[in-house]
Design a protein around this motif. Structure first.
Motif, PDB file in Angstrom:
ATOM      1  N   ARG A 123       0.823  -1.219   0.000  1.00  0.00           N
ATOM      2  CA  ARG A 123       0.000   0.000   0.000  1.00  0.00           C
ATOM      3  C   ARG A 123       0.851   1.259   0.000  1.00  0.00           C
ATOM      4  NH1 ARG A 123      -2.272   4.289   1.088  1.00  0.00           N
ATOM      5  NH2 ARG A 123      -4.253   4.612   2.140  1.00  0.00           N
ATOM      6  N   ILE A 124       1.986   1.221   0.729  1.00  0.00           N
ATOM      7  CA  ILE A 124       2.838   2.409   0.781  1.00  0.00           C
ATOM      8  C   ILE A 124       4.027   2.299  -0.174  1.00  0.00           C
ATOM      9  CG2 ILE A 124       2.185   2.885   3.176  1.00  0.00           C
ATOM     10  CD1 ILE A 124       5.056   1.963   3.952  1.00  0.00           C
ATOM     11  N   GLY A 125       4.095   1.174  -0.896  1.00  0.00           N
ATOM     12  CA  GLY A 125       5.134   1.027  -1.902  1.00  0.00           C
ATOM     13  C   GLY A 125       6.517   0.752  -1.361  1.00  0.00           C
ATOM     14  N   ARG A 126       6.575   0.091  -0.180  1.00  0.00           N
ATOM     15  CA  ARG A 126       7.874  -0.237   0.431  1.00  0.00           C
ATOM     16  C   ARG A 126       7.828  -1.683   0.887  1.00  0.00           C
ATOM     17  NH1 ARG A 126       8.454   4.577   4.651  1.00  0.00           N
ATOM     18  NH2 ARG A 126      10.459   3.592   5.128  1.00  0.00           N
ATOM     19  N   GLY A 127       8.576  -2.530   0.182  1.00  0.00           N
ATOM     20  CA  GLY A 127       8.403  -3.968   0.333  1.00  0.00           C
ATOM     21  C   GLY A 127       9.035  -4.619   1.534  1.00  0.00           C
ATOM     22  N   ASN A 128       9.918  -3.945   2.230  1.00  0.00           N
ATOM     23  CA  ASN A 128      10.600  -4.604   3.346  1.00  0.00           C
ATOM     24  C   ASN A 128      10.803  -3.612   4.485  1.00  0.00           C
ATOM     25  OD1 ASN A 128      11.881  -6.589   4.811  1.00  0.00           O
ATOM     26  ND2 ASN A 128      13.892  -6.201   3.910  1.00  0.00           N
ATOM     27  N   THR A 129       9.689  -3.144   5.031  1.00  0.00           N
ATOM     28  CA  THR A 129       9.767  -2.144   6.087  1.00  0.00           C
ATOM     29  C   THR A 129       8.988  -2.610   7.305  1.00  0.00           C
ATOM     30  OG1 THR A 129       9.499   0.218   6.545  1.00  0.00           O
ATOM     31  CG2 THR A 129       7.708  -0.861   5.342  1.00  0.00           C
ATOM     32  N   THR A 130       9.192  -1.953   8.422  1.00  0.00           N
ATOM     33  CA  THR A 130       8.546  -2.349   9.667  1.00  0.00           C
ATOM     34  C   THR A 130       7.134  -1.783   9.745  1.00  0.00           C
ATOM     35  OG1 THR A 130       9.311  -0.414  10.898  1.00  0.00           O
ATOM     36  CG2 THR A 130      10.774  -2.342  10.822  1.00  0.00           C
ATOM     37  N   LEU A 131       6.357  -2.357  10.643  1.00  0.00           N
ATOM     38  CA  LEU A 131       5.007  -1.846  10.854  1.00  0.00           C
ATOM     39  C   LEU A 131       5.056  -0.417  11.399  1.00  0.00           C
ATOM     40  CD1 LEU A 131       1.961  -2.211  10.867  1.00  0.00           C
ATOM     41  CD2 LEU A 131       2.161  -3.355  13.094  1.00  0.00           C
ATOM     42  N   GLU A 132       6.041  -0.110  12.198  1.00  0.00           N
ATOM     43  CA  GLU A 132       6.156   1.259  12.725  1.00  0.00           C
ATOM     44  C   GLU A 132       6.283   2.271  11.590  1.00  0.00           C
ATOM     45  OE1 GLU A 132       8.797   3.819  15.956  1.00  0.00           O
ATOM     46  OE2 GLU A 132       9.658   2.036  15.035  1.00  0.00           O
ATOM     47  N   GLU A 133       7.128   1.977  10.626  1.00  0.00           N
ATOM     48  CA  GLU A 133       7.311   2.895   9.495  1.00  0.00           C
ATOM     49  C   GLU A 133       6.038   2.977   8.649  1.00  0.00           C
ATOM     50  OE1 GLU A 133      10.714   0.793   8.074  1.00  0.00           O
ATOM     51  OE2 GLU A 133      12.067   2.423   8.621  1.00  0.00           O
ATOM     52  N   ILE A 134       5.392   1.840   8.442  1.00  0.00           N
ATOM     53  CA  ILE A 134       4.129   1.826   7.697  1.00  0.00           C
ATOM     54  C   ILE A 134       3.097   2.685   8.413  1.00  0.00           C
ATOM     55  CG2 ILE A 134       2.183   0.366   7.004  1.00  0.00           C
ATOM     56  CD1 ILE A 134       4.246  -1.940   6.716  1.00  0.00           C
ATOM     57  N   PHE A 135       2.969   2.472   9.720  1.00  0.00           N
ATOM     58  CA  PHE A 135       1.992   3.202  10.519  1.00  0.00           C
ATOM     59  C   PHE A 135       2.217   4.708  10.436  1.00  0.00           C
ATOM     60  CE2 PHE A 135       0.946   5.129  14.671  1.00  0.00           C
ATOM     61  CZ  PHE A 135      -0.407   4.861  14.724  1.00  0.00           C
ATOM     62  N   LEU A 136       3.451   5.134  10.625  1.00  0.00           N
ATOM     63  CA  LEU A 136       3.754   6.566  10.593  1.00  0.00           C
ATOM     64  C   LEU A 136       3.473   7.155   9.214  1.00  0.00           C
ATOM     65  CD1 LEU A 136       7.023   6.612  12.718  1.00  0.00           C
ATOM     66  CD2 LEU A 136       4.744   7.377  13.422  1.00  0.00           C
ATOM     67  N   ASP A 137       3.788   6.419   8.156  1.00  0.00           N
ATOM     68  CA  ASP A 137       3.511   6.900   6.798  1.00  0.00           C
ATOM     69  C   ASP A 137       2.015   7.038   6.556  1.00  0.00           C
ATOM     70  OD1 ASP A 137       6.167   7.024   6.253  1.00  0.00           O
ATOM     71  OD2 ASP A 137       6.190   5.455   4.727  1.00  0.00           O
ATOM     72  N   LEU A 138       1.247   6.050   7.005  1.00  0.00           N
ATOM     73  CA  LEU A 138      -0.201   6.074   6.783  1.00  0.00           C
ATOM     74  C   LEU A 138      -0.866   7.205   7.564  1.00  0.00           C
ATOM     75  CD1 LEU A 138      -0.928   2.233   6.858  1.00  0.00           C
ATOM     76  CD2 LEU A 138      -1.165   3.751   4.873  1.00  0.00           C
ATOM     77  N   ILE A 139      -0.430   7.421   8.799  1.00  0.00           N
ATOM     78  CA  ILE A 139      -1.004   8.495   9.608  1.00  0.00           C
ATOM     79  C   ILE A 139      -0.657   9.859   9.008  1.00  0.00           C
ATOM     80  CG2 ILE A 139      -0.968   9.609  11.873  1.00  0.00           C
ATOM     81  CD1 ILE A 139      -2.550   6.955  11.704  1.00  0.00           C
ATOM     82  N   ALA A 140       0.571  10.011   8.531  1.00  0.00           N
ATOM     83  CA  ALA A 140       0.974  11.265   7.889  1.00  0.00           C
ATOM     84  C   ALA A 140       0.156  11.494   6.628  1.00  0.00           C
ATOM     85  CB  ALA A 140       2.465  11.233   7.563  1.00  0.00           C
ATOM     86  N   GLU A 141      -0.065  10.449   5.858  1.00  0.00           N
ATOM     87  CA  GLU A 141      -0.866  10.541   4.633  1.00  0.00           C
ATOM     88  C   GLU A 141      -2.291  10.947   4.958  1.00  0.00           C
ATOM     89  OE1 GLU A 141      -2.623   7.034   2.031  1.00  0.00           O
ATOM     90  OE2 GLU A 141      -0.495   7.294   1.599  1.00  0.00           O
ATOM     91  N   ALA A 142      -2.865  10.342   6.003  1.00  0.00           N
ATOM     92  CA  ALA A 142      -4.236  10.675   6.401  1.00  0.00           C
ATOM     93  C   ALA A 142      -4.336  12.107   6.886  1.00  0.00           C
ATOM     94  CB  ALA A 142      -4.714   9.703   7.480  1.00  0.00           C
ATOM     95  N   SER A 143      -3.301  12.582   7.608  1.00  0.00           N
ATOM     96  CA  SER A 143      -3.295  13.954   8.113  1.00  0.00           C
ATOM     97  C   SER A 143      -3.237  14.964   6.964  1.00  0.00           C
ATOM     98  CB  SER A 143      -2.096  14.130   9.048  1.00  0.00           C
ATOM     99  OG  SER A 143      -2.065  15.456   9.532  1.00  0.00           O
ATOM    100  N   GLU A 144      -2.453  14.656   5.950  1.00  0.00           N
ATOM    101  CA  GLU A 144      -2.352  15.554   4.792  1.00  0.00           C
ATOM    102  C   GLU A 144      -3.641  15.611   4.014  1.00  0.00           C
ATOM    103  OE1 GLU A 144       0.908  14.100   2.544  1.00  0.00           O
ATOM    104  OE2 GLU A 144       2.427  14.670   4.035  1.00  0.00           O
ATOM    105  N   ALA A 145      -4.384  14.485   4.000  1.00  0.00           N
ATOM    106  CA  ALA A 145      -5.629  14.406   3.220  1.00  0.00           C
ATOM    107  C   ALA A 145      -6.802  15.036   3.961  1.00  0.00           C
ATOM    108  CB  ALA A 145      -5.948  12.955   2.887  1.00  0.00           C
ATOM    109  N   ALA A 146      -6.648  15.220   5.281  1.00  0.00           N
ATOM    110  CA  ALA A 146      -7.768  15.731   6.091  1.00  0.00           C
ATOM    111  C   ALA A 146      -8.064  17.201   5.783  1.00  0.00           C
ATOM    112  CB  ALA A 146      -7.436  15.559   7.567  1.00  0.00           C
TER     113      ALA A 146
END
Length: 250
Positions: free
Chosen positions: A227-250
């Protein structure tokens, strides 16, 4: 009525406390699945779980547990749900064994069966040596394990946990995680919130990420990586990216 193939089927769920906390949420959790619900503080996680457990009434939407509508048949739904909060609520003057007997009595479980289940749970959670001690002298970790045992004594099909590992030492946390893994192996469904992302990464089959009372992403760990286009990353990094993306879209 929702399909009973889903342990939990939420549709259009909304709740406000002066402002929207949960906003038209749709969520499905399969039977026998371990599902982690993640989000920053104020995202609506606890409110959602409290509505699932029947402790709060939604402003709109429906909640179905194994095909049972929680609004129209609340008692039937609660009979198959276990609720464990981040703050254990146990009677200080009772021993763990007395507490489990008391809870089993509320569920009208046969006395012999209640005793057998209580002994099994206390042993499973490492509480057997303290079964006859009053809970008033227990640490938060021990109280959390007593509360979990009490939630499981009626053999629920859906276990709902809000930050169950908060305040637990490593040994206690492992015991709780082992119990949850065993329950899922037996076909029980677990839905859990946690701020400990490593736990979600290791234990959950699917993960939902909340922001602003909405589900902004959902899937397996690999699906979220895609979903975030990063194939070997931690859940922490995924989570922070998704929350930042949601904040920008709000």
């Amino acid at each position: 009525m929702a399909s009973p193939s889903f342990a939990l089927d939420i549709s259009g769920l909304s709740k406000s406390f002066g402002r929207p906390v949960v906003n038209a949420l749709d969520l499905k959790v399969g039977a026998g699945e371990f599902y982690a619900l993640l989000g920053p503080n104020g995202a609506g996680k606890t409110t959602i779980l409290r509505m699932v457990a029947g402790l709060l009434q939604p402003d709109a939407g429906t909640i179905s547990v194994y095909g049972i509508d929680t609004r129209h048949a609340p008692v039937a739904a609660k009979q198959i749900i276990a609720w464990v909060s981040d703050e254990p609520m146990v009677y200080d003057r009772l021993t763990p064994f007395e507490y489990l007997e008391f809870v089993a009595g509320l569920w009208q479980i046969d006395a012999a069966e209640a005793e057998a289940r209580s002994r099994e749970l206390l042993d499973w959670l490492g509480l057997a040596p303290h079964a006859r001690e009053r809970c008033g002298g227990f640490s938060k970790g021990m109280l959390q394990k007593v509360a979990l045992a009490g939630a499981l004594v009626h053999d629920p099909r859906l276990i709902v946990l809000d930050e169950p590992l908060t305040g637990l030492d490593a040994g206690s946390a492992r015991q709780v995680k082992d119990v949850l893994r065993q329950k899922v192996a037996e076909g029980v469904t677990v839905i859990m919130t946690t701020h400990i992302l490593e736990v979600a990464e290791r234990m959950a089959e699917r993960i939902g990420v909340l922001a602003g009372g909405r589900l902004v992403a959902e899937g397996t760990l690999n699906e979220l990586r895609t979903r975030i286009g990063r194939g070997n990353t931690t859940l922490e990094e995924i989570f922070l990216d998704l929350i930042a993306e949601a904040s920008e879209a709000a």
